[in-house]
Write a protein that holds these residues in place. Structure first.
Motif, PDB file in Angstrom:
ATOM      1  N   ASN A  58     -27.540 -34.196 -15.165  1.00  0.00           N
ATOM      2  CA  ASN A  58     -26.880 -33.227 -14.283  1.00  0.00           C
ATOM      3  C   ASN A  58     -27.513 -33.260 -12.887  1.00  0.00           C
ATOM      4  OD1 ASN A  58     -25.048 -31.119 -13.730  1.00  0.00           O
ATOM      5  ND2 ASN A  58     -26.625 -29.573 -14.105  1.00  0.00           N
ATOM      6  N   ASP A  61     -25.870 -34.897  -7.572  1.00  0.00           N
ATOM      7  CA  ASP A  61     -25.762 -34.753  -6.115  1.00  0.00           C
ATOM      8  C   ASP A  61     -27.140 -34.594  -5.466  1.00  0.00           C
ATOM      9  OD1 ASP A  61     -25.639 -32.266  -7.656  1.00  0.00           O
ATOM     10  OD2 ASP A  61     -25.547 -31.241  -5.714  1.00  0.00           O
ATOM     11  N   MET A  62     -28.109 -34.094  -6.232  1.00  0.00           N
ATOM     12  CA  MET A  62     -29.428 -33.821  -5.663  1.00  0.00           C
ATOM     13  C   MET A  62     -30.377 -35.005  -5.800  1.00  0.00           C
ATOM     14  SD  MET A  62     -30.071 -29.972  -7.063  1.00  0.00           S
ATOM     15  CE  MET A  62     -30.775 -29.148  -5.637  1.00  0.00           C
ATOM     16  N   VAL A  85     -23.253 -36.130 -14.346  1.00  0.00           N
ATOM     17  CA  VAL A  85     -22.410 -34.993 -13.956  1.00  0.00           C
ATOM     18  C   VAL A  85     -23.009 -34.171 -12.810  1.00  0.00           C
ATOM     19  CG1 VAL A  85     -21.216 -34.627 -16.158  1.00  0.00           C
ATOM     20  CG2 VAL A  85     -23.388 -33.516 -15.780  1.00  0.00           C
ATOM     21  N   GLN A  88     -21.999 -28.267 -10.727  1.00  0.00           N
ATOM     22  CA  GLN A  88     -21.619 -27.311  -9.691  1.00  0.00           C
ATOM     23  C   GLN A  88     -20.217 -27.612  -9.151  1.00  0.00           C
ATOM     24  OE1 GLN A  88     -24.229 -26.841  -6.194  1.00  0.00           O
ATOM     25  NE2 GLN A  88     -24.909 -24.984  -7.240  1.00  0.00           N
ATOM     26  N   ILE A 128     -33.999 -27.602 -21.223  1.00  0.00           N
ATOM     27  CA  ILE A 128     -35.024 -26.675 -20.732  1.00  0.00           C
ATOM     28  C   ILE A 128     -34.394 -25.771 -19.646  1.00  0.00           C
ATOM     29  CG2 ILE A 128     -36.864 -28.372 -21.237  1.00  0.00           C
ATOM     30  CD1 ILE A 128     -37.180 -28.619 -18.102  1.00  0.00           C
ATOM     31  N   PRO A 129     -35.048 -24.690 -19.249  1.00  0.00           N
ATOM     32  CA  PRO A 129     -34.493 -23.826 -18.205  1.00  0.00           C
ATOM     33  C   PRO A 129     -34.235 -24.575 -16.890  1.00  0.00           C
ATOM     34  CG  PRO A 129     -36.300 -22.713 -19.312  1.00  0.00           C
ATOM     35  CD  PRO A 129     -36.285 -24.119 -19.831  1.00  0.00           C
ATOM     36  N   ASN A 130     -33.204 -24.119 -16.208  1.00  0.00           N
ATOM     37  CA  ASN A 130     -32.891 -24.552 -14.846  1.00  0.00           C
ATOM     38  C   ASN A 130     -32.220 -25.924 -14.726  1.00  0.00           C
ATOM     39  OD1 ASN A 130     -33.079 -23.647 -12.067  1.00  0.00           O
ATOM     40  ND2 ASN A 130     -34.431 -25.399 -11.735  1.00  0.00           N
ATOM     41  N   VAL A 131     -31.929 -26.579 -15.835  1.00  0.00           N
ATOM     42  CA  VAL A 131     -31.264 -27.881 -15.711  1.00  0.00           C
ATOM     43  C   VAL A 131     -29.758 -27.734 -15.460  1.00  0.00           C
ATOM     44  CG1 VAL A 131     -32.936 -29.259 -17.014  1.00  0.00           C
ATOM     45  CG2 VAL A 131     -31.092 -28.095 -18.231  1.00  0.00           C
ATOM     46  N   GLY A 132     -29.243 -26.500 -15.610  1.00  0.00           N
ATOM     47  CA  GLY A 132     -27.827 -26.269 -15.305  1.00  0.00           C
ATOM     48  C   GLY A 132     -26.964 -25.976 -16.523  1.00  0.00           C
ATOM     49  N   THR A 135     -24.321 -23.216 -15.854  1.00  0.00           N
ATOM     50  CA  THR A 135     -23.322 -23.721 -14.901  1.00  0.00           C
ATOM     51  C   THR A 135     -22.348 -24.657 -15.612  1.00  0.00           C
ATOM     52  OG1 THR A 135     -25.103 -23.656 -13.263  1.00  0.00           O
ATOM     53  CG2 THR A 135     -23.079 -24.787 -12.611  1.00  0.00           C
ATOM     54  N   LYS A 147     -24.176 -14.844 -17.659  1.00  0.00           N
ATOM     55  CA  LYS A 147     -25.374 -15.686 -17.564  1.00  0.00           C
ATOM     56  C   LYS A 147     -26.257 -15.464 -18.782  1.00  0.00           C
ATOM     57  CE  LYS A 147     -29.125 -17.798 -16.011  1.00  0.00           C
ATOM     58  NZ  LYS A 147     -29.336 -19.209 -15.904  1.00  0.00           N
ATOM     59  N   ASP A 150     -32.809 -17.065 -20.001  1.00  0.00           N
ATOM     60  CA  ASP A 150     -33.698 -17.963 -20.723  1.00  0.00           C
ATOM     61  C   ASP A 150     -34.755 -17.131 -21.435  1.00  0.00           C
ATOM     62  OD1 ASP A 150     -32.343 -20.161 -19.890  1.00  0.00           O
ATOM     63  OD2 ASP A 150     -33.488 -20.326 -18.049  1.00  0.00           O
ATOM     64  N   GLN A 278     -32.388 -29.503  -0.575  1.00  0.00           N
ATOM     65  CA  GLN A 278     -31.845 -30.824  -0.227  1.00  0.00           C
ATOM     66  C   GLN A 278     -31.831 -31.089   1.267  1.00  0.00           C
ATOM     67  OE1 GLN A 278     -28.277 -30.443  -2.947  1.00  0.00           O
ATOM     68  NE2 GLN A 278     -28.460 -32.649  -2.675  1.00  0.00           N
TER      69      GLN A 278
HETATM   70  P1  G4P Z   1     -29.893 -23.050 -16.832  1.00  0.00           P
HETATM   71  O1  G4P Z   1     -28.766 -22.288 -17.460  1.00  0.00           O
HETATM   72  O2  G4P Z   1     -30.119 -24.378 -17.482  1.00  0.00           O
HETATM   73  O3  G4P Z   1     -31.157 -22.279 -16.694  1.00  0.00           O
HETATM   74  O4  G4P Z   1     -29.448 -23.430 -15.339  1.00  0.00           O
HETATM   75  P2  G4P Z   1     -28.336 -22.754 -14.392  1.00  0.00           P
HETATM   76  O5  G4P Z   1     -26.974 -23.091 -14.892  1.00  0.00           O
HETATM   77  O6  G4P Z   1     -28.667 -21.332 -14.165  1.00  0.00           O
HETATM   78  O7  G4P Z   1     -28.589 -23.601 -13.060  1.00  0.00           O
HETATM   79  C1  G4P Z   1     -29.803 -23.537 -12.347  1.00  0.00           C
HETATM   80  C2  G4P Z   1     -29.512 -23.780 -10.886  1.00  0.00           C
HETATM   81  O8  G4P Z   1     -29.029 -25.112 -10.723  1.00  0.00           O
HETATM   82  C3  G4P Z   1     -28.434 -22.872 -10.307  1.00  0.00           C
HETATM   83  O9  G4P Z   1     -28.772 -22.660  -8.948  1.00  0.00           O
HETATM   84  C4  G4P Z   1     -27.195 -23.743 -10.368  1.00  0.00           C
HETATM   85  O10 G4P Z   1     -26.224 -23.354  -9.424  1.00  0.00           O
HETATM   86  C5  G4P Z   1     -27.782 -25.082 -10.030  1.00  0.00           C
HETATM   87  N1  G4P Z   1     -26.992 -26.221 -10.526  1.00  0.00           N
HETATM   88  C6  G4P Z   1     -26.545 -26.434 -11.780  1.00  0.00           C
HETATM   89  N2  G4P Z   1     -25.918 -27.622 -11.862  1.00  0.00           N
HETATM   90  C7  G4P Z   1     -25.967 -28.176 -10.632  1.00  0.00           C
HETATM   91  C8  G4P Z   1     -25.509 -29.421 -10.081  1.00  0.00           C
HETATM   92  O11 G4P Z   1     -24.955 -30.294 -10.754  1.00  0.00           O
HETATM   93  N3  G4P Z   1     -25.773 -29.619  -8.750  1.00  0.00           N
HETATM   94  C9  G4P Z   1     -26.434 -28.708  -7.983  1.00  0.00           C
HETATM   95  N4  G4P Z   1     -26.634 -29.003  -6.704  1.00  0.00           N
HETATM   96  N5  G4P Z   1     -26.875 -27.540  -8.479  1.00  0.00           N
HETATM   97  C10 G4P Z   1     -26.650 -27.290  -9.778  1.00  0.00           C
HETATM   98  P3  G4P Z   1     -29.437 -21.316  -8.445  1.00  0.00           P
HETATM   99  O12 G4P Z   1     -29.683 -21.491  -7.001  1.00  0.00           O
HETATM  100  O13 G4P Z   1     -30.580 -20.993  -9.332  1.00  0.00           O
HETATM  101  O14 G4P Z   1     -28.375 -20.278  -8.725  1.00  0.00           O
HETATM  102  P4  G4P Z   1     -26.916 -20.124  -8.062  1.00  0.00           P
HETATM  103  O15 G4P Z   1     -27.106 -19.050  -7.071  1.00  0.00           O
HETATM  104  O16 G4P Z   1     -26.516 -21.438  -7.443  1.00  0.00           O
HETATM  105  O17 G4P Z   1     -26.062 -19.771  -9.230  1.00  0.00           O
END
Ligand code: G4P
Length: 288
Positions: A58, A61-62, A85, A88, A128-132, A135, A147, A150, A278
Motif C-alpha cells: 500500500n 504513491d509515497m 495499491v 487513498q 500492523i498499525p498505520n499501514v492503511g 482506509t 475507524k 488499533d 512527501q
Molecule cells: P491503519 O488502519 O492500518 O492503522 O491505517 P489507516 O487506514 O488509518 O491509515 C493510516 C494513514 O495512512 C492515514 O493517514 C491514511 O489516510 C493514510 N493512507 C492509507 N493508505 C494510503 C495510501 O495508499 N497513500 C497515502 N498517501 N496515504 C495512505 P492519516 O494522516 O493518519 O489520517 P487521514 O487524516 O489521512 O485519514
C-alpha cells in the motif's frame, strides 16, 4: 494511531487473529511500500499458515517506484502473490477481488468436484498499525466504516462486507503489533509514523533519515532544503558530516535558539514532517 503493546495484548491479539482466520479463505496482508519488510510482523506466516495469502503493498504513491518494483520482485521470488495499491485514491484496489478469486480456485474446484456450490471468497485484511487497513476497508466497502482503533485485544462485533459479486471482507482488520527488535526496523517504523516517535529519540529518527537521503536521495534532499554541497558519506566521519547537514538546515530554516545555537529538536521535527508529508518526494527507506 500508535499505542504501546504489552505481552498480554500481543498474546490476546494473536489468539483472536487465529480464531478469525478460521472463518476466512484468503489472508490479505497489508504493508507500507516505504518500508515493505519492516512493516511486516513475521508472525503472519504462523497465523496465516495454510491459507492462501495476498500481499498488498500500500501507499505506493509515497514510495520510490524503483524500490517498489524491486520489492515486488523480491516477494514474488519468495512465493507470494503481490499487488500494488494506493488505498487513498483507490489505485489498484479494483483488482483485489480478482486476485483473491485466483487464490481460491483450488478450494472452489475441490468443493465443486464434491458437488457443493462454493460460497463467496472470504477475506481478512491484516497488518500492523498505520499501514492503511481502515482506509483500504473503506475503499473496498465503498463507504466509510467507523475507524477501527488499533486497540490490542479489544473485541468488536464484526460483519461481512460484500465486495463485488465474488468476495466478502471482514469489516474489522487483523491488527498485528509492529515488531522492531532490530533498532533499524524501529527507526524506519518511527519515521513513517507506525510507532510512537517518543519510543525513540526524535533526533535519532532525523539522523537516520538524513543518512538515508545522503545515500539514496541526494538530489531530492538537496532541492528540498536548498543545500548546495552535500557531503559524501565515507563510513568514517559520517556522524560529523550528518551533524553538519543538521546545522545547514537549521540555519537555512531559522531553527535557532538564543545565541544562534542550532535547535536540533526543531530541525529533526522539520525533517520528519517533510518526509511524512512527501515534501522531499516519494521515498523508500529499505531495499531488498
Ligand atoms: P491503519 O488502519 O492500518 O492503522 O491505517 P489507516 O487506514 O488509518 O491509515 C493510516 C494513514 O495512512 C492515514 O493517514 C491514511 O489516510 C493514510 N493512507 C492509507 N493508505 C494510503 C495510501 O495508499 N497513500 C497515502 N498517501 N496515504 C495512505 P492519516 O494522516 O493518519 O489520517 P487521514 O487524516 O489521512 O485519514
Amino acid at each position: 494511531m500508535s499505542i504501546q503493546w504489552y505481552p498480554g495484548h500481543m498474546a490476546k491479539a494473536k489468539r483472536q487473529m487465529i480464531e478469525k482466520i478460521k472463518q476466512i479463505d484468503v489472508v490479505i496482508e497489508l504493508v507500507d511500500s516505504r518500508v515493505p519488510m519492516s512493516s511486516r510482523n513475521p508472525l503472519v506466516d504462523e497465523i496465516a499458515s495454510g491459507k492462501p495469502r495476498l500481499l498488498l503493498m500500500n501507499k505506493i504513491d509515497m514510495a520510490d517506484r524503483r524500490a517498489t518494483k524491486a520489492w515486488q520482485n523480491y516477494f514474488e521470488d519468495h512465493g507470494l502473490k503481490v499487488h500494488l495499491v494506493n488505498s487513498q485514491t483507490g489505485q489498484g484496489v479494483s483488482m483485489i477481488p480478482e486476485a483473491v478469486r485466483q487464490l481460491t480456485a483450488a478450494r472452489r474446484k475441490k468443493l465443486e468436484d464434491k458437488g457443493f456450490r462454493p460460497h463467496a471468497d472470504r477475506a481478512l485484511i491484516l497488518g500492523i498499525p498505520n499501514v492503511g487497513k481502515s482506509t483500504l476497508i473503506n475503499r473496498l466497502a465503498g463507504k466509510r466504516i467507523a475507524k477501527i482503533g488499533d486497540r490490542p485485544g479489544v473485541t468488536t462485533a464484526q460483519q461481512w462486507i460484500k465486495v463485488g459479486k465474488t468476495m466478502e471482507l471482514l469489516d474489522t482488520p487483523g491488527i498485528l503489533w509492529p515488531k522492531f527488535d532490530d533498532p533499524q526496523v524501529g527507526l524506519r517504523l518511527a519515521a513513517t509514523g507506525a510507532i510512537k516517535e517518543e519510543l525513540l529519540d526524535f533526533q535519532e529518527i532525523a539522523f537516520f533519515l538524513i543518512k538515508t537521503m545522503l545515500v539514496h536521495y541526494r538530489e531530492a534532499f538537496a532541492k528540498r532544503f536548498q543545500l548546495a554541497d552535500l557531503p559524501e558519506l565515507d563510513g568514517v566521519d559520517d556522524q560529523d558530516l550528518i551533524v553538519k547537514v543538521f546545522d545547514q538546515i537549521g540555519k537555512k530554516r531559522g531553527c535557532l535558539m538564543s545565541g544562534g545555537i542550532i535547535n536540533y529538536d526543531r530541525v529533526s521535527e522539520l525533517i520528519i514532517r517533510d518526509f511524512r508529508g512527501q515534501k522531499i518526494g516519494p521515498l523508500t527507506l529499505e531495499w531488498p
